[in-house]
Structures are given as C-alpha cells and as structure tokens.
Design a protein around this motif. Structure first.
Motif, PDB file in Angstrom:
ATOM      1  N   ALA A   1       5.376   3.445  17.868  1.00  0.00           N
ATOM      2  CA  ALA A   1       5.394   4.574  16.938  1.00  0.00           C
ATOM      3  C   ALA A   1       6.785   4.735  16.346  1.00  0.00           C
ATOM      4  N   ARG A   2       7.805   4.552  17.167  1.00  0.00           N
ATOM      5  CA  ARG A   2       9.177   4.631  16.670  1.00  0.00           C
ATOM      6  C   ARG A   2       9.469   3.505  15.698  1.00  0.00           C
ATOM      7  N   GLN A   3       9.071   2.275  16.066  1.00  0.00           N
ATOM      8  CA  GLN A   3       9.347   1.119  15.212  1.00  0.00           C
ATOM      9  C   GLN A   3       8.625   1.239  13.872  1.00  0.00           C
ATOM     10  N   ILE A   4       7.361   1.556  13.908  1.00  0.00           N
ATOM     11  CA  ILE A   4       6.578   1.657  12.673  1.00  0.00           C
ATOM     12  C   ILE A   4       7.098   2.812  11.814  1.00  0.00           C
ATOM     13  N   GLY A   5       7.560   3.874  12.460  1.00  0.00           N
ATOM     14  CA  GLY A   5       8.139   4.980  11.703  1.00  0.00           C
ATOM     15  C   GLY A   5       9.360   4.562  10.912  1.00  0.00           C
ATOM     16  N   MET A   6      10.088   3.570  11.407  1.00  0.00           N
ATOM     17  CA  MET A   6      11.258   3.070  10.686  1.00  0.00           C
ATOM     18  C   MET A   6      10.880   2.322   9.413  1.00  0.00           C
ATOM     19  N   ALA A   7       9.627   1.903   9.293  1.00  0.00           N
ATOM     20  CA  ALA A   7       9.214   1.048   8.188  1.00  0.00           C
ATOM     21  C   ALA A   7       8.982   1.797   6.884  1.00  0.00           C
ATOM     22  N   VAL A   8       8.970   3.131   6.931  1.00  0.00           N
ATOM     23  CA  VAL A   8       8.753   3.909   5.713  1.00  0.00           C
ATOM     24  C   VAL A   8       9.971   4.773   5.415  1.00  0.00           C
ATOM     25  N   PHE A   9      10.208   4.989   4.130  1.00  0.00           N
ATOM     26  CA  PHE A   9      11.284   5.890   3.699  1.00  0.00           C
ATOM     27  C   PHE A   9      10.863   7.339   3.917  1.00  0.00           C
ATOM     28  N   ASN A  10       9.633   7.646   3.509  1.00  0.00           N
ATOM     29  CA  ASN A  10       9.094   8.994   3.681  1.00  0.00           C
ATOM     30  C   ASN A  10       8.506   9.105   5.085  1.00  0.00           C
ATOM     31  N   LYS A  11       9.263   9.657   6.001  1.00  0.00           N
ATOM     32  CA  LYS A  11       8.859   9.676   7.404  1.00  0.00           C
ATOM     33  C   LYS A  11       7.617  10.533   7.655  1.00  0.00           C
ATOM     34  N   THR A  12       7.269  11.425   6.746  1.00  0.00           N
ATOM     35  CA  THR A  12       6.074  12.239   6.946  1.00  0.00           C
ATOM     36  C   THR A  12       4.798  11.436   6.742  1.00  0.00           C
ATOM     37  N   LEU A  13       4.910  10.256   6.121  1.00  0.00           N
ATOM     38  CA  LEU A  13       3.722   9.437   5.880  1.00  0.00           C
ATOM     39  C   LEU A  13       3.131   8.893   7.179  1.00  0.00           C
ATOM     40  N   MET A  14       4.003   8.388   8.036  1.00  0.00           N
ATOM     41  CA  MET A  14       3.536   7.650   9.208  1.00  0.00           C
ATOM     42  C   MET A  14       3.311   8.592  10.375  1.00  0.00           C
ATOM     43  N   GLN A  15       2.265   9.395  10.255  1.00  0.00           N
ATOM     44  CA  GLN A  15       1.879  10.356  11.274  1.00  0.00           C
ATOM     45  C   GLN A  15       0.361  10.404  11.350  1.00  0.00           C
ATOM     46  N   GLY A  16      -0.147  11.054  12.366  1.00  0.00           N
ATOM     47  CA  GLY A  16      -1.568  11.340  12.471  1.00  0.00           C
ATOM     48  C   GLY A  16      -2.456  10.120  12.338  1.00  0.00           C
ATOM     49  N   PRO A  17      -3.538  10.220  11.541  1.00  0.00           N
ATOM     50  CA  PRO A  17      -4.511   9.130  11.439  1.00  0.00           C
ATOM     51  C   PRO A  17      -3.908   7.821  10.933  1.00  0.00           C
ATOM     52  N   LEU A  18      -2.948   7.893  10.011  1.00  0.00           N
ATOM     53  CA  LEU A  18      -2.372   6.654   9.497  1.00  0.00           C
ATOM     54  C   LEU A  18      -1.590   5.930  10.590  1.00  0.00           C
ATOM     55  N   LEU A  19      -0.763   6.648  11.321  1.00  0.00           N
ATOM     56  CA  LEU A  19      -0.030   6.027  12.415  1.00  0.00           C
ATOM     57  C   LEU A  19      -1.002   5.453  13.439  1.00  0.00           C
ATOM     58  N   GLU A  20      -2.047   6.177  13.753  1.00  0.00           N
ATOM     59  CA  GLU A  20      -3.037   5.689  14.715  1.00  0.00           C
ATOM     60  C   GLU A  20      -3.711   4.419  14.209  1.00  0.00           C
ATOM     61  N   ALA A  21      -3.960   4.341  12.904  1.00  0.00           N
ATOM     62  CA  ALA A  21      -4.591   3.150  12.336  1.00  0.00           C
ATOM     63  C   ALA A  21      -3.690   1.926  12.476  1.00  0.00           C
ATOM     64  N   TYR A  22      -2.386   2.123  12.421  1.00  0.00           N
ATOM     65  CA  TYR A  22      -1.460   1.013  12.638  1.00  0.00           C
ATOM     66  C   TYR A  22      -1.338   0.671  14.121  1.00  0.00           C
TER      67      TYR A  22
END
Length: 293
Positions: A159-180
């Motif tokens: 979750a930390r690593q994938i969060g680094m992959a986006v500029f807009n950190k609010t994107l990679m949360q909830g269902p989208l983060l779970e899908a990754y």
C-alpha cells in the motif's frame, strides 16, 4: 471494478487473460508493475471512442493471467508474448504503448520485430541502470524473504509502495487501492508477486540500451510523469537522446502511474501520435473525432 479482460488465450500452454475492445486502428497496451490491466481502465474507452481497436492483456504471472510455479516472467520473456498474441488476434502490425516494465518489453519487441510495430509509445519505463529504484532495491535483493513475510505486513508495504506511484495521493485509496493489492495478496498472490515481478527488477535487460536504441527506426513517443518517484525524468531525456526522431512529453502533476493521474492527457497524446504516424490513415478529413472531456 469492471474488468477489461474478456478472453483467455493459451500461449505455450499457459493461460493469458486478454481483452479486445472497439474497432478500427489496432492498438496494444502493455501494463507494468506492481499493476495489471486495471491501469488502462480510463484509457480504453477514450481510444475506442476515437476509432481504435484496443488489445490488452495481463502479463504472465500478473493479474488474472496464470501464475505458474516455474516460468520465465522477465521482461525479455514477456516481450515474446507480444508476437504470439498479435498472431492470435490476426494482427500483422499494431501501435504499441508500454508502461513501466511493459515499456521495456515493448522496446525489446520493437527492436527485434520492427516490421510488426506501427508506432511505439513508452511511458515511465526502467531503462539503462535505473532499476531497481532505491525504494525497491532491498525488496528486490531479498525478495524471497519478503515473499514469506506476514500477510498484513506485506499489504501495508505494498500500500505504501503503490501510494508512491501517484502524484495525487487521494486517488490510491479504498476500492482502487484494493483492486491493485488483490492480485498480489493472499497465499498465492503474495509469493507469486515476488517470484514473477520483484525478482525480475533487473537492469541487465536494459544496460545495453545506449548501444541498441540508436538503431531503432520507427516512430517513438515518450510520455513521463514529472513527479515520478521511481523513475526520474532525467531518464526520459536520456531515452530521447538515444532514440532517433523520438518525441517527449513530460506531464506535470503526474507520477509514475500517469494513467491514474492524467488519463485524459495520456489518451490525447497517444491518439494524436497514432493519427500522425499510422501509414493507413491517409485522409485526415475522415479521422474519428476524439475528446479529452
């Protein structure tokens, strides 16, 4: 989330999850890591609306494709899947876009089979000596230990690593983060992730780019997130200098997963480049109208 994959293909006896959408100019999309075909979900509808037939697949060992116990899932091996899939789809040539390690596989395929590539768009790919990036280096070097770490620790790390992959950190949360996270978690997904993905974060596949890329003779476009935390934009400029006639677009307010941060701009650049370079699009007055809205 709705999957883009609607077909299963056997390549060398291994199951590859694929998708095909729309009609028109053939385009093939290659995703990277730690990702799968979900990363194209905001790109595919824009391309099909612009008169393109979009083909995509999950790399072997990734996403919904087979995770074999023993198989070569390096970028070099993944590039060999491209020819087999083009044959399956009955495509002699196609426009390719590759992101991250999918970009490396696309480059390797284009170098080996330029006659099958109409144009090549590459985005935020590892190149030369740029990988594994610092944040992945220890994970790569001790991938077998990480494969056995407790599941909750693994998910927190990813979750930390994938969060680094986006500029807009609010994107990679909830269902989208779970899908990754879903395909790289669990009793099968976690060890498979380290075996088929992390173990192959190796610059030996790209160290010779400085010697090979100047011989590339096809239209090449480079897209890059200005705020990529894994692959610095300096490497985009190095690629630009080594690939004859290449063009570069650096996208502000976009990170490594630029298709998440800026899907409309990525789609616009890809569509425009395809229209400019496709040898069969002769009458500009008949080109499909596309929009980024």
């Amino acid at each position: 989330m709705t999957t883009l994959l609607n077909e299963t293909v056997l390549i060398n006896g291994q199951r590859i999850a694929t998708g095909r959408h729309g009609a028109g100019i053939p385009v093939l999309l290659l995703h990277g890591t730690p990702a799968h075909s979900i990363i194209w979900r905001n790109i595919v509808p824009r391309l099909t609306a612009a008169g393109m037939q979009v083909h995509l697949f999950d790399l072997l060992g990734f996403g919904a494709s087979e995770c074999p116990r023993q198989a070569d899932t390096s970028v070099a091996a993944q590039s060999q899947l491209v020819a087999a899939l083009l044959d399956h789809w009955g495509l002699r040539r196609a426009h390719l876009m590759g992101h991250d390690i999918g970009g490396v596989s696309a480059v390797l395929f284009a170098l080996d089979h330029p006659e099958r590539v109409r144009s090549l768009t590459i985005a935020d790919l590892p190149s030369y000596d740029s990988w594994p990036s610092p944040t992945w280096r220890d994970i790569h070097e001790r991938f077998d230990e990480y494969a056995r770490m407790p599941a909750d620790q693994h998910r927190a790390l990813m979750a930390r690593q994938i969060g680094m992959a986006v500029f807009n950190k609010t994107l990679m949360q909830g269902p989208l983060l779970e899908a990754y996270l879903a395909p790289i978690s669990g009793v099968i997904g976690q060890p498979a992730f380290y075996q088929h993905q992390v173990a192959h974060y190796d610059s030996r596949y790209t160290r010779d780019f400085a010697e090979r890329l100047p011989g590339m003779d096809l239209p090449v476009q480079i897209l890059w997130g200005a705020d990529d935390e894994w692959q610095p934009v300096e490497y985009a400029h190095r690629l630009l200098g080594d690939i004859p006639g290449a063009t570069l677009h650096v996208l502000e307010n976009a990170g490594h997963f630029l298709m998440e941060d800026a899907p409309e701009r990525v789609s616009e650049y890809l569509q425009g480049f395809i229209y400019q370079t496709d040898p069969e699009v002769l009458d500009v007055t008949r080109r499909p109208v596309y929009t980024t809205e």
